[in-house]
Design a protein around this motif. Structure first.
Motif, PDB file in Angstrom:
ATOM      1  N   LEU A 132      11.371  -4.894   6.810  1.00 30.35           N
ATOM      2  CA  LEU A 132      10.065  -5.400   6.386  1.00 30.35           C
ATOM      3  C   LEU A 132      10.222  -6.505   5.355  1.00 30.35           C
ATOM      4  CD1 LEU A 132       6.971  -5.179   6.457  1.00 30.35           C
ATOM      5  CD2 LEU A 132       7.149  -3.480   4.621  1.00 30.35           C
ATOM      6  N   ALA A 161       7.095  -1.384  11.176  1.00 28.47           N
ATOM      7  CA  ALA A 161       8.302  -2.074  10.709  1.00 28.47           C
ATOM      8  C   ALA A 161       9.559  -1.232  10.894  1.00 28.47           C
ATOM      9  CB  ALA A 161       8.138  -2.456   9.240  1.00 28.47           C
ATOM     10  N   LEU A 162       9.404   0.074  11.063  1.00 22.27           N
ATOM     11  CA  LEU A 162      10.553   0.932  11.344  1.00 22.27           C
ATOM     12  C   LEU A 162      11.068   0.725  12.763  1.00 22.27           C
ATOM     13  CD1 LEU A 162       9.260   4.248   9.702  1.00 22.27           C
ATOM     14  CD2 LEU A 162      11.134   2.802   8.864  1.00 22.27           C
ATOM     15  N   ARG A 198       4.062  -0.440   7.684  1.00 21.25           N
ATOM     16  CA  ARG A 198       5.357   0.197   7.420  1.00 21.25           C
ATOM     17  C   ARG A 198       5.845   0.987   8.641  1.00 21.25           C
ATOM     18  NH1 ARG A 198       7.329   2.041   2.798  1.00 21.25           N
ATOM     19  NH2 ARG A 198       7.122   4.192   3.525  1.00 21.25           N
ATOM     20  N   GLU A 199       4.949   1.707   9.269  1.00 19.93           N
ATOM     21  CA  GLU A 199       5.344   2.509  10.428  1.00 19.93           C
ATOM     22  C   GLU A 199       5.878   1.631  11.557  1.00 19.93           C
ATOM     23  OE1 GLU A 199       2.110   5.000  11.590  1.00 19.93           O
ATOM     24  OE2 GLU A 199       1.979   6.024   9.648  1.00 19.93           O
ATOM     25  N   GLN A 253      10.650   0.754   1.147  1.00 20.95           N
ATOM     26  CA  GLN A 253      10.277  -0.166   2.209  1.00 20.95           C
ATOM     27  C   GLN A 253      11.281  -0.089   3.359  1.00 20.95           C
ATOM     28  OE1 GLN A 253       9.547  -4.170   0.952  1.00 20.95           O
ATOM     29  NE2 GLN A 253       8.317  -3.570  -0.826  1.00 20.95           N
ATOM     30  N   PRO A 254      10.790  -0.132   4.595  1.00 22.70           N
ATOM     31  CA  PRO A 254      11.709  -0.194   5.744  1.00 22.70           C
ATOM     32  C   PRO A 254      12.644  -1.388   5.608  1.00 22.70           C
ATOM     33  CG  PRO A 254       9.463   0.218   6.467  1.00 22.70           C
ATOM     34  CD  PRO A 254       9.385  -0.101   5.006  1.00 22.70           C
ATOM     35  N   LEU A 304       2.008  -1.404  -1.953  1.00 19.21           N
ATOM     36  CA  LEU A 304       2.997  -1.221  -0.892  1.00 19.21           C
ATOM     37  C   LEU A 304       4.124  -0.314  -1.348  1.00 19.21           C
ATOM     38  CD1 LEU A 304       4.114  -2.001   1.911  1.00 19.21           C
ATOM     39  CD2 LEU A 304       5.131  -4.026   0.843  1.00 19.21           C
ATOM     40  N   ASP A 305       4.651  -0.550  -2.536  1.00 16.58           N
ATOM     41  CA  ASP A 305       5.786   0.243  -3.030  1.00 16.58           C
ATOM     42  C   ASP A 305       5.414   1.704  -3.257  1.00 16.58           C
ATOM     43  OD1 ASP A 305       7.415  -1.953  -2.964  1.00 16.58           O
ATOM     44  OD2 ASP A 305       7.244  -2.412  -5.108  1.00 16.58           O
ATOM     45  N   LEU A 361      -1.379  -1.021   5.015  1.00 13.57           N
ATOM     46  CA  LEU A 361       0.035  -1.201   4.681  1.00 13.57           C
ATOM     47  C   LEU A 361       0.878  -0.055   5.223  1.00 13.57           C
ATOM     48  CD1 LEU A 361      -0.265  -2.577   1.036  1.00 13.57           C
ATOM     49  CD2 LEU A 361       0.371  -3.842   3.099  1.00 13.57           C
ATOM     50  N   GLN A 362       0.316   1.136   5.262  1.00 12.88           N
ATOM     51  CA  GLN A 362       1.050   2.258   5.842  1.00 12.88           C
ATOM     52  C   GLN A 362       1.283   2.034   7.331  1.00 12.88           C
ATOM     53  OE1 GLN A 362       2.592   4.797   4.412  1.00 12.88           O
ATOM     54  NE2 GLN A 362       3.324   5.412   6.428  1.00 12.88           N
TER      55      GLN A 362
END
Length: 787
Positions: free
Chosen positions: A643, A608-609, A605-606, A639-640, A633-634, A601-602
């Motif tokens: 996403l 999704a930026l 997230r990266e 969150q970006p 996730l939170d 998930l990390q």
């Protein structure tokens, strides 16, 4: 190498040659048989072979039976005395000694070291079977450095990975040892193939690698890297996505039936005494290994190295000590060699067919293929010419047949057995050959014309030939036209836009997905399915970025690890379950390993930026499971902005409670493959019930309709299962109100073309009528009638 049998020598040579790269292989000369088929040894031929292999380093001579020794001794009187002085006649076992000698010689070892290693060739087998005490361990030195590595190979450190390890270790100026931390064996000399064999390191075992000497650090780093690459082994069944290599690539075919019965007549075989039968068995076995080596080389050239690896696995079965013990015991009890092989491998095939994993069940085809190859050699049955110019009808398709067919001449293949993951099916489809499975026991008279339409799941004897040929012309034109407009959006005639995304399991899939509006399913367990250690966050993010780049800024939907059932993940072994399809699958698995989900998930997230990303959790049943995934996730931080979060709908319980399950989510994606199997309680890879597992079953369609009607306001509904890859079914899904489709790459142009030909109102009317039908067959007929 001196042997009474040319076939035996060639087979042993083929096996040993697999262990070392060709450019690093020592010279191997053969003096075997009086000719290609006559047993015996010839001193003059041995002398010529010694001269051919000679160099200042010397010659090691390996021999099989008694007179081979006499011929070799006589040969030394024929050669130059200077050459004779640097020749060593070895008592090492021919096959095992040759493998050990070739690997050791490739490292630049001395003649004496090579000879010593050849003599130890039997140690691994003897130790495993308890014939001799474990050899003395190598004692680690006080100044030894060490690292710990994992044996992730499915079959442990068997011959090929062990050979790679030995060759690597001996390339450094260092003394390297291995200790199996799980069994306590060792330390042993990692530069000795026979000693590595005695370690008997199995999958999942942890090894301590020790090293001392000038290049100890470099050796440890190299071994660590090799271990991370599973010691050079590919994971079982890791085959690339099919690509067109010669065939039409269509799903329809017509032609004269070629009913190919590969059964071998054993009635004419004359049983001899036990010793003769044992000799016949071994001769056939070694010849079969040689044949498979040749098939592997040809398949590598014709199809690809990954597909050719199938035959390496078949050859490994011929060297399986457990099966060989059974065969030997049967012969000792009075069975003929053909009876022993038939009984033993038939029993093994039945055992394999009883396994829970459908992919593994289909490996029974490989067992029967090996059985038939040996029986053909035992009975002297000539290999049949590969069929062509018609539709091949077979009970099951073995990989060897699929590999040798002329893809440009064979019209298609109709397989009686059900199953889509057999090695023969995979190879045939990778070559673009039209194919249908599960036609059953339909009678196909000799000389009849047959046809099939895999899209309609129909097989016919004496069909309307002109109608089928018209269909082929239409499908060919349809494909060409769809490809020409693949980049155009899918818009119904009354203006409804339907994004058509791609299901991808590799970066190449993403690059090949012509016309895709993004990816509706990134299968992360496939992306990293060749990894024996968990990928880092950075490694995952790098691959996700490459997929995003292939779609040029279009959205991608990343499914978190989806394992269990028929989806193993090498770096996360699971305990055996009585019914794995109803056990720990998908998100359920990671309640025990949250750190793996957190890392993934990390990475999501990266990425999704930088680009539009959606993430979805698979195999959820309750709102609590969804909340747990979102909590993970939170916890990683805000969150970006771009996403989006969703879930897979794969079980009836999730579909029926979608109103509460999807609260607060951005989207849901329906996986019709699992939803179908769980709704119909039918494993579609099981021949007995496969017909029930039909995605067009009205019960499945009613669940999809329920999801669309009851999903919370604002939640987007997608379908990423097989139904979305079928152009007619995709149009039906649009009529049910699905917002987005995700299909396999080659079908995207066809799905988009189909949507452009219909109106949304027409699709809604068709869907409403489909929901009232009584069977999948009725729905399929409806779709055909209104196309």
């Amino acid at each position: 190498m001196v042997s009474h049998s040319r076939a035996l020598a060639d087979a042993a040579l083929g096996l040993a040659a697999e262990m070392v790269a060709e450019d690093n292989r020592p010279v191997i000369a053969v003096a075997a048989g009086l000719d290609e088929t006559t047993f015996g040894t010839d001193a003059a031929a041995v002398a010529e072979a010694i001269a051919a292999a000679d160099s200042p380093d010397g010659v090691l001579v390996l021999l099989d039976l008694g007179s081979a020794v006499l011929s070799a001794e006589l040969a030394l009187e024929f050669v130059d005395p200077e050459i004779a002085e640097r020749v060593v006649l070895s008592s090492a076992p021919l096959v095992e000694g040759l493998v050990a000698a070739v690997v050791t010689a490739s490292t630049g070892a001395s003649l004496q070291a090579v000879a010593d290693e050849a003599k130890r060739g039997l140690l691994g087998k003897q130790d495993h079977l308890g014939d001799v005490p474990t050899p003395s361990a190598t004692v680690a030195t006080d100044n030894e450095q060490s690292v710990e590595v994992l044996v992730s190979n499915e079959h442990g450190l068997h011959a090929r990975p062990a050979a790679r390890l030995v060759a690597l270790v001996n390339s450094f100026d260092a003394s390297v040892t291995l200790t199996d931390l799980d069994t306590g064996r060792g330390p042993i000399d990692a530069g000795s193939l026979s000693m590595v064999a005695t370690l008997n390191a199995q999958q999942g075992h942890r090894l301590r690698v020790g090293a001392s000497g000038p290049q100890a650090d470099e050796a440890l780093d190299a071994v660590r890297v090799l271990a991370e690459q599973a010691f050079g082994d590919l994971p079982a069944g890791a085959l690339p996505q099919p690509v067109l290599r010669g065939g039409s690539g269509l799903d329809v075919a017509i032609g004269p039936a070629i009913v190919w019965d590969t059964a071998i007549d054993l009635s004419t075989y004359q049983r001899a005494d036990a010793a003769t039968e044992a000799s016949n068995s071994e001769t056939a076995r070694t010849a079969a290994i040689a044949e498979l080596a040749q098939v592997q080389r040809e398949t590598t050239a014709r199809v690809g190295a990954a597909e050719a690896g199938i035959f390496e696995a078949q050859a490994a079965l011929l060297a399986d000590p457990a099966q060989l013990r059974e065969i030997t015991a049967a012969i000792d009890r009075g069975a003929s060699a053909p009876e022993a092989w038939s009984q033993t491998l038939d029993d093994l095939a039945k055992t394999v067919e009883s396994l829970d994993d459908p992919y593994q069940r289909e490996r029974a085809q490989d067992v029967r293929s090996v059985r038939d190859r040996v029986l053909r050699l035992l009975t002297g049955t000539e290999s049949a010419e590969p069929p062509a110019d018609g539709v091949l009808v077979v009970r099951e398709l073995d990989a060897a047949t699929a590999a040798i067919l002329d893809a440009e001449r064979i019209a298609g293949i109709a397989i009686r057995a059900t199953g889509t993951t057999g090695h023969g099916v995979i190879v045939a489809r990778s070559r673009g050959i039209p194919l249908i499975t599960g036609i059953g026991d339909v009678q196909v008279p000799l000389g009849s014309v047959v046809a099939f339409d895999a899209r309609a799941n129909s097989f016919m004897v004496d069909p309307d030939e002109e109608a089928f040929r018209t269909t082929i012309r239409e499908r060919t034109a349809e494909r060409e036209q769809a490809l020409a407009t693949a980049d155009h959006p899918a818009v119904t005639t009354d203006g409804r836009v339907v994004p058509v995304m791609a299901n991808v399991g590799s970066v190449q899939d993403a690059r090949d997905a012509r016309g895709a509006d993004g990816s509706g399913l990134v299968r992360t367990e496939v992306l990293f399915g060749d990894r024996r250690t968990a990928p880092t966050t950075a490694e995952q993010a790098e691959v996700f970025r490459k997929i995003a780049a292939a779609f040029e800024g279009k959205p991608i939907t990343i499914r978190t690890w989806d394992i269990g059932g028929d989806k193993p993940l090498p770096f996360l072994p699971q305990a055996a379950e009585a019914n794995p399809f109803l056990g720990e699958r998908g998100l359920r698995v990671f309640r025990h390993r949250p750190e793996l989900l957190r890392d993934q998930l990390q990475a999501v997230r990266e990425v999704a930026l930088e680009t539009p990303v959606q993430v979805m959790f698979p195999m959820v049943t309750t709102a609590e499971e969804v909340a747990w995934g979102i909590e993970i996730l939170d916890a990683l931080g805000p969150q970006p902005a771009g996403l989006k979060v969703g879930i897979m709908v794969e079980v009836p319980a999730a579909a029926l409670r979608i109103d509460s399950l999807a609260l607060g989510l951005d989207f849901v994606s329906i996986g019709t493959n699992d939803l179908t199997q769980y709704t119909t309680a039918a494993d579609r890879t099981n021949t007995a019930v496969a017909a029930l597992a039909d995605g067009l079953d009205p019960a499945v369609l009613l669940l999809i309709d329920h999801v669309v009607r009851h999903v919370p306001t604002g939640v987007h509904v997608a379908v990423c299962g097989d139904l979305a890859s079928d152009p007619s079914a995709a149009a039906l899904l649009v009529g049910l109100g699905v917002h987005e489709l995700s299909a396999v790459g080659p079908q995207i142009p066809l799905v988009k073309a189909r949507i452009r030909r219909i109106s949304f109102e027409y699709a809604r009317h068709t869907a409403a009528e489909a929901l009232t039908q009584s069977s999948a067959a009725d729905v399929r007929y409806l779709l055909g009638a209104v196309s």
